[in-house]
Design an enzyme around this catalytic site. Structure first.
Site, PDB file in Angstrom:
ATOM      1  N   ASP A  43      -1.198  -1.997   5.419  1.00 17.96           N
ATOM      2  CA  ASP A  43      -2.559  -2.172   4.908  1.00 17.96           C
ATOM      3  C   ASP A  43      -2.951  -3.650   4.983  1.00 17.96           C
ATOM      4  OD1 ASP A  43      -4.470  -0.285   2.835  1.00 17.96           O
ATOM      5  OD2 ASP A  43      -4.809  -2.450   2.848  1.00 17.96           O
ATOM      6  N   ILE A  44      -4.192  -3.897   5.391  1.00 19.94           N
ATOM      7  CA  ILE A  44      -4.662  -5.272   5.568  1.00 19.94           C
ATOM      8  C   ILE A  44      -4.775  -5.995   4.229  1.00 19.94           C
ATOM      9  CG2 ILE A  44      -7.165  -4.865   5.385  1.00 19.94           C
ATOM     10  CD1 ILE A  44      -7.457  -6.596   7.934  1.00 19.94           C
ATOM     11  N   ASN A  72      -7.019   9.485  -0.876  1.00 24.78           N
ATOM     12  CA  ASN A  72      -8.300   9.476  -1.574  1.00 24.78           C
ATOM     13  C   ASN A  72      -9.317  10.309  -0.797  1.00 24.78           C
ATOM     14  OD1 ASN A  72      -7.344   7.648  -3.551  1.00 24.78           O
ATOM     15  ND2 ASN A  72      -7.720   5.915  -2.175  1.00 24.78           N
ATOM     16  N   HIS A  78      -6.045   9.166   5.424  1.00 25.48           N
ATOM     17  CA  HIS A  78      -4.873   8.297   5.452  1.00 25.48           C
ATOM     18  C   HIS A  78      -4.072   8.484   4.184  1.00 25.48           C
ATOM     19  CE1 HIS A  78      -8.522   6.216   4.138  1.00 25.48           C
ATOM     20  NE2 HIS A  78      -7.766   5.635   3.220  1.00 25.48           N
ATOM     21  N   HIS A 108      -1.623   6.617   1.666  1.00 21.12           N
ATOM     22  CA  HIS A 108      -1.117   5.312   1.236  1.00 21.12           C
ATOM     23  C   HIS A 108       0.336   5.492   0.799  1.00 21.12           C
ATOM     24  CE1 HIS A 108      -5.132   3.228   0.645  1.00 21.12           C
ATOM     25  NE2 HIS A 108      -5.540   4.489   0.556  1.00 21.12           N
TER      26      HIS A 108
HETATM   27  P1  5GP Z   1      -9.225   4.099   1.019  1.00 22.43           P
HETATM   28  O1  5GP Z   1      -9.898   3.364  -0.104  1.00 22.43           O
HETATM   29  O2  5GP Z   1     -10.206   4.635   2.036  1.00 22.43           O
HETATM   30  O3  5GP Z   1      -8.277   5.165   0.522  1.00 22.43           O
HETATM   31  O4  5GP Z   1      -8.285   3.042   1.719  1.00 22.43           O
HETATM   32  C1  5GP Z   1      -8.636   2.367   2.875  1.00 22.43           C
HETATM   33  C2  5GP Z   1      -7.571   1.314   3.085  1.00 22.43           C
HETATM   34  O5  5GP Z   1      -7.685   0.818   4.402  1.00 22.43           O
HETATM   35  C3  5GP Z   1      -7.686   0.128   2.135  1.00 22.43           C
HETATM   36  O6  5GP Z   1      -6.484  -0.013   1.399  1.00 22.43           O
HETATM   37  C4  5GP Z   1      -7.957  -1.058   3.060  1.00 22.43           C
HETATM   38  O7  5GP Z   1      -7.333  -2.244   2.635  1.00 22.43           O
HETATM   39  C5  5GP Z   1      -7.412  -0.562   4.382  1.00 22.43           C
HETATM   40  N1  5GP Z   1      -8.072  -1.105   5.554  1.00 22.43           N
HETATM   41  C6  5GP Z   1      -9.415  -1.140   5.789  1.00 22.43           C
HETATM   42  N2  5GP Z   1      -9.680  -1.696   6.977  1.00 22.43           N
HETATM   43  C7  5GP Z   1      -8.474  -2.022   7.523  1.00 22.43           C
HETATM   44  C8  5GP Z   1      -8.106  -2.630   8.769  1.00 22.43           C
HETATM   45  O8  5GP Z   1      -8.928  -2.982   9.606  1.00 22.43           O
HETATM   46  N3  5GP Z   1      -6.779  -2.810   8.987  1.00 22.43           N
HETATM   47  C9  5GP Z   1      -5.826  -2.419   8.074  1.00 22.43           C
HETATM   48  N4  5GP Z   1      -4.544  -2.628   8.395  1.00 22.43           N
HETATM   49  N5  5GP Z   1      -6.146  -1.828   6.903  1.00 22.43           N
HETATM   50  C10 5GP Z   1      -7.458  -1.636   6.622  1.00 22.43           C
END
Ligand code: 5GP
Length: 116
Positions: free
Chosen positions: A31-32, A88, A101, A103
């Site tokens: 995760d970024i 989520n 995705h 986590h």
């Molecule tokens: P969500 O809130 O949709 O469950 O989680 C999305 C996740 O994707 C977040 O934890 C966010 O930090 C990660 N994320 C978003 N854009 C990028 C990206 O461009 N690269 C990476 N490695 N992670 C990302």
């Protein structure tokens, strides 16, 4: 065809990401913005926007996501202490990227399941 997100570009390696696993069904990358010492996202290679869009045809990829999560947890040294797997869905679930995705979070005690 479902709309692509930035995750499709990561799968195709068009933008940088720290990919820790990839096969014909799934891709896993760091995760970024990691919330825990280990924070890996495991995604299907095909676009499934939300958990509401999952159907029987996706079962091989979804099963592989769990297999890969267990493998990465072992590789990262967090399997024995434990970790959390989270998916989520939509706005109340806090979903930001509309490509499902999982986590994989660990590396420290994570406390109660939810803080709301
Ligand atoms: P969500 O809130 O949709 O469950 O989680 C999305 C996740 O994707 C977040 O934890 C966010 O930090 C990660 N994320 C978003 N854009 C990028 C990206 O461009 N690269 C990476 N490695 N992670 C990302």
């Amino acid at each position: 065809m479902a709309d692509e997100t930035i995750f499709s570009k990561i799968i195709r390696r068009e933008i940088p990401a720290e990919i820790v696993f990839q096969d014909e069904l799934v891709t896993a990358f760091k995760d970024i913005s990691p919330r825990t010492p280990t924070h890996v996202l495991i995604i299907p290679n095909s676009v499934i926007p939300t958990c509401n869009d999952i159907s029987a045809e996706h079962e091989p990829a979804l099963g592989r996501m769990f297999t890969v999560a267990a493998k990465i947890a072992k590789e990262q040294g967090i399997a024995e202490d434990g970790y959390r797997l989270i998916m989520n869905c939509n706005s109340h679930g806090g979903q930001e990227v509309y490509h499902i995705h999982m986590h994989l979070l660990g590396g420290k005690p994570l406390g109660p399941m939810l803080s709301v």
